[in-house]
Design an enzyme around this catalytic site. Structure first.
Site, PDB file in Angstrom:
ATOM      1  N   ASP A  53      -4.092  -4.915   1.119  1.00  0.00           N
ATOM      2  CA  ASP A  53      -4.335  -4.456   2.429  1.00  0.00           C
ATOM      3  C   ASP A  53      -5.689  -4.664   2.829  1.00  0.00           C
ATOM      4  OD1 ASP A  53      -4.770  -2.744   4.431  1.00  0.00           O
ATOM      5  OD2 ASP A  53      -4.433  -0.856   3.586  1.00  0.00           O
TER       6      ASP A  53
ATOM      7  N   ASN B 142       0.891  -1.086   0.016  1.00  0.00           N
ATOM      8  CA  ASN B 142       0.002   0.162  -0.106  1.00  0.00           C
ATOM      9  C   ASN B 142       0.922   1.200  -0.097  1.00  0.00           C
ATOM     10  OD1 ASN B 142      -1.573   2.310   0.788  1.00  0.00           O
ATOM     11  ND2 ASN B 142      -3.129   1.191   1.810  1.00  0.00           N
TER      12      ASN B 142
ATOM     13  N   ASP C 248       2.789   4.831   4.847  1.00  0.00           N
ATOM     14  CA  ASP C 248       2.640   4.335   6.256  1.00  0.00           C
ATOM     15  C   ASP C 248       2.685   3.035   6.447  1.00  0.00           C
ATOM     16  OD1 ASP C 248       0.243   4.593   4.716  1.00  0.00           O
ATOM     17  OD2 ASP C 248      -0.682   5.348   6.580  1.00  0.00           O
ATOM     18  N   HIS C 249       2.578   2.248   4.982  1.00  0.00           N
ATOM     19  CA  HIS C 249       2.760   0.801   4.878  1.00  0.00           C
ATOM     20  C   HIS C 249       4.134   0.377   4.422  1.00  0.00           C
ATOM     21  CE1 HIS C 249      -1.566  -0.129   5.071  1.00  0.00           C
ATOM     22  NE2 HIS C 249      -1.564   1.193   4.856  1.00  0.00           N
TER      23      HIS C 249
ATOM     24  N   ASN D  11      -6.951  -4.489   6.052  1.00  0.00           N
ATOM     25  CA  ASN D  11      -7.588  -3.728   7.125  1.00  0.00           C
ATOM     26  C   ASN D  11      -7.984  -4.700   8.331  1.00  0.00           C
ATOM     27  OD1 ASN D  11      -6.593  -0.940   6.923  1.00  0.00           O
ATOM     28  ND2 ASN D  11      -8.063  -0.926   4.981  1.00  0.00           N
TER      29      ASN D  11
ATOM     30  N   GLU E 220      -3.902   1.929  -2.867  1.00  0.00           N
ATOM     31  CA  GLU E 220      -4.107   3.218  -2.555  1.00  0.00           C
ATOM     32  C   GLU E 220      -3.190   4.205  -3.385  1.00  0.00           C
ATOM     33  OE1 GLU E 220      -4.219   3.727   2.159  1.00  0.00           O
ATOM     34  OE2 GLU E 220      -5.340   5.246   0.948  1.00  0.00           O
TER      35      GLU E 220
ATOM     36  N   ASP F 206      -1.496  -6.286   6.227  1.00  0.00           N
ATOM     37  CA  ASP F 206      -1.166  -6.488   4.620  1.00  0.00           C
ATOM     38  C   ASP F 206      -0.730  -7.775   4.806  1.00  0.00           C
ATOM     39  OD1 ASP F 206      -1.043  -3.261   3.487  1.00  0.00           O
ATOM     40  OD2 ASP F 206      -0.271  -3.435   5.528  1.00  0.00           O
TER      41      ASP F 206
END
Length: 261
Positions: free
Chosen positions: A148, A7, A251-252, A150, A34, A219
């Site tokens: 991802d 991501n 951030d991933h 989530n 994303e 992930d």
DNA sequence: ATGTCCACTAGGAGTGGA
């Protein structure tokens, strides 16, 4: 063969950073999430310079997924049937890996849910139900499902441990959806290779979460049994959650899985 | 510390999302 999911939190903002990672790690196939851009503005030329072709399912500003591959590929499914209004979140391709039927490779950006009280939370659960229904007929003997999710699969996958139970990403309802997908014959390849290792893939930008080791493993690279049997290595590329040559990281972190052959 | 980062609209800094 080296597979990865990442991501990137904005393709436009991450392109130069991605160049560094691709040159360093040289994956064969990468699922990206994303993108936050339209298909028209996808930087195909930049990836071609590095030896990758891309298939994309983007949209303006939000969501968006793509597959990068050094091997020949063709699009099989663009978007999750019945869930198109929830954004561009699924792309399936067939990779020509030299096998008779090829490798079916799907990447997903699953809904976040926002909060347990938000309307997006039940919508997230319904999206996963649609995904499971779709996979019931779409999965093949050699399939990868990465992205991802989530969802935190297990307390070991959360910096909060068992204290996180019941919070967003950690609910029984979310895990039931993930279990339904696993029950279709998909193993979590990182966990398959590393039964007891804690390795996060996402850390909030806020609050110094990375340095405080406050992460989550959300992930995932899932694979069918014949692929699980070929895993030689699986891990989070934690170094690439750090700034590189002055460039800001997503951030991933990328998650990488290596298969023999 | 809800402490950051991204994209959009604008033509600068605020908003919404994660």
């Amino acid at each position: 063969m080296k597979l990865a999911t990442w991501n990137v939190n904005g393709m436009k903002a991450r392109l130069e950073f991605m160049r560094l990672w691709l040159a360093d790690r040289a994956p064969d196939v990468v699922g990206l999430q994303e993108l936050k851009l339209t298909d028209d503005s996808f930087p195909h030329d930049a990836f071609a310079e590095l030896g990758y072709r891309a298939l994309t399912h983007g949209q303006k500003s939000w969501n968006g997924v793509a597959v990068l591959s050094r091997l020949p590929m063709e699009a099989v499914q663009v978007g999750l049937p019945g869930q198109e209004a929830f954004g561009s979140r699924l792309l399936t391709v067939r990779i020509d890996d030299g096998s008779a039927d090829g490798l079916q490779f799907t990447t997903v950006y699953c809904p976040n849910g926002k909060t347990l009280e938000h309307a997006d939370y039940p919508a997230k659960l319904a999206w996963f139900d649609s995904l499971a229904e779709h996979l019931e007929t779409a999965l093949e003997p050699s399939s990868i499902l990465c992205g991802d999710f989530n969802i935190v699969p297990d307390p070991l996958d959360s910096w909060m441990g068992t204290d996180g139970e019941g919070r967003l990403f950690h609910t029984a309802a979310e895990r039931a959806r993930l279990s339904r997908i696993n029950d279709l014959g998909l193993a979590d390849l990182f966990r398959h290779r590393n039964p007891d290792t804690q390795a996060f893939s996402w850390w909030d930008y806020r609050g110094g979460a990375f340095h405080r080791k406050q992460g989550l493993r959300i992930d995932l690279v899932l694979g069918t049994a014949d692929l699980a049997a070929r895993v030689t290595e699986a891990g989070t590329d934690r170094d690439y959650r750090k700034k590189q040559e002055g460039l800001t990281a997503s951030d991933h972190a990328p998650v990488i899985v290596e298969l023999d052959g």
